[in-house]
Design a protein around this motif. Structure first.
Motif, mmCIF file in Angstrom:
data_model
loop_
_atom_site.group_PDB
_atom_site.id
_atom_site.type_symbol
_atom_site.label_atom_id
_atom_site.label_comp_id
_atom_site.label_asym_id
_atom_site.label_seq_id
_atom_site.Cartn_x
_atom_site.Cartn_y
_atom_site.Cartn_z
ATOM 1 N N ILE A 224 0.842 -1.208 0.000
ATOM 2 C CA ILE A 224 0.000 0.000 0.000
ATOM 3 C C ILE A 224 0.874 1.254 0.000
ATOM 4 N N THR A 228 0.795 4.249 -3.061
ATOM 5 C CA THR A 228 0.024 5.431 -2.681
ATOM 6 C C THR A 228 0.821 6.712 -2.856
ATOM 7 N N ARG A 234 -4.892 5.811 0.917
ATOM 8 C CA ARG A 234 -4.406 4.516 1.412
ATOM 9 C C ARG A 234 -5.547 3.560 1.771
ATOM 10 N N ALA A 238 -6.121 0.000 -0.006
ATOM 11 C CA ALA A 238 -6.179 -1.190 0.845
ATOM 12 C C ALA A 238 -7.455 -1.968 0.580
#
Length: 359
Positions: A224, A228, A234, A238
């Motif tokens: 992640i 990002t 995020r 996710a």
């Protein structure tokens, strides 16, 4: 005969009184001189002068270092008296001390007793991999180097974690260190900080998160982190990965492929890179990578265990340099978003090519 004895006795008394008076006067003068010395700014110091107290230094040795800095103030006896009265001689703290213009002996003694040493900063950046972290540590000054010659396995053993892969194990933050600290000290603190942050995130995980352990959370958080560009996205990213994990869909994320390529990565991902199988190629293998691929920050850890709800299974960058992504629920929507991304990238490149050269 008696009168002679009385005269001698009076003389002795007078001498004794004079001696007491002289001693008292000398003591008072000495005390005044000591007080003036203790609170008078030191002379002879250069700009940005510092005093380093090393392990094993006695106060006499520290005083010699101070003299070497050009300080001639005070007799050694006055310095030793001040050190005893302030308790510095018994509580001398190792480190580097600032000697700014105007500092007094009393303030310096208090600094050394309290351990008010000069601190330097080392910032571990979110998304760094272990190679980048170790390179930054080697360049950090005046940090003492103790691990530069160790390979990754030996490094983790030196930190008390033999057999543990180093990737992702150090929390991105700014760490303060003193001249007496080493790269090993900084790494030990960063490792402990990551263990604590990971445990806190795992304890606060959503009940339906598709992860079996904190270790898996760390791996997903690292992916992640690398995907990002904007902190606020995020949880959404996710969410995409969580939904893919639930249905057994490959994660298909480029940063894992890049990590698998290693130091030979030249900045471009080619089709053969996406089809060449490695343990880190999430196009050819389902599920998480065997280890983290970077150092995730606290926000990425929290996002990994609390993914955002939704139906998106795809995302692609907008392409305008903002770091934003477009999220799609279907492959058709995603393909259209990819086409828009490519068009935006072409326009951006064309605009750069037509810009006048900077003189």
């Amino acid at each position: 005969m008696a009168s002679g004895c009385r005269r001698v006795a009076r003389f002795i008394v007078i001498v004794a009184v004079l001696a007491v008076v002289l001693l008292a006067g000398a003591g008072f003068w000495g005390w005044q001189r000591y007080q003036a010395f203790a609170d008078r700014p030191l002379q002879g110091l250069g700009e940005d002068a510092t005093l380093e107290v090393a392990r094993g230094d006695s106060f006499a040795g520290v005083l010699r270092k101070l003299r070497a800095q050009g300080v001639s103030d005070g007799h050694d006896l006055e310095w030793r008296t001040l050190a005893r009265r302030t308790g510095t001689d018994a509580q001398l703290k190792v480190g580097e001390y600032a000697l700014p213009q105007g500092i007094t002996p009393r303030r310096l003694m208090d600094d050394m007793r309290q351990g008010r040493v000069i601190h330097y900063r080392f910032t571990l950046v979110e998304g760094w991999n272990i190679r980048q972290l170790r390179a930054a540590l080697r360049a950090a000054t005046p940090l003492r180097q103790e691990t530069a010659e160790l390979d990754d396995a030996a490094l983790m053993a030196a930190l008390g974690h033999p057999g543990q892969h180093p990737e992702g194990r150090f929390l991105p933050e700014t760490y303060l260190y003193s001249r007496s600290d080493s790269d090993r000290d900084v790494l030990a603190r960063a490792h402990a900080a990551m263990e604590k942050a990971l445990a806190e995130a795992w304890d606060a995980r959503a009940p339906d998160v598709p992860l079996q352990s904190a270790e898996q959370a760390l791996i997903l958080a690292s992916i992640i982190e690398k995907e990002t560009g904007i902190a606020g996205e995020r949880p959404a990213i996710a969410g995409v990965f969580a939904r893919r994990l639930r249905i057994g869909m490959p994660l298909q994320t480029d940063p894992t492929v890049i990590y698998g390529i290693g130091s030979s990565y030249d900045g471009n991902i080619r089709r053969r890179d996406l089809t060449t199988d490695t343990p880190y190629n999430t196009y050819t293998r389902r599920g998480l990578t065997p280890t983290p691929i970077a150092m995730p920050g606290r926000d990425a850890l929290r996002a990994a265990v609390n993914p955002q709800d939704g139906d998106a299974l795809y995302f692609v960058a907008v392409g305008d340099g903002s770091g934003r992504h477009v999220f799609s629920a279907t492959l058709a929507e995603h393909n259209a978003a990819v086409a828009r991304y490519l068009a935006t990238r072409r326009r951006t490149l064309q605009a750069r090519e037509t810009e006048p050269a900077t003189p």
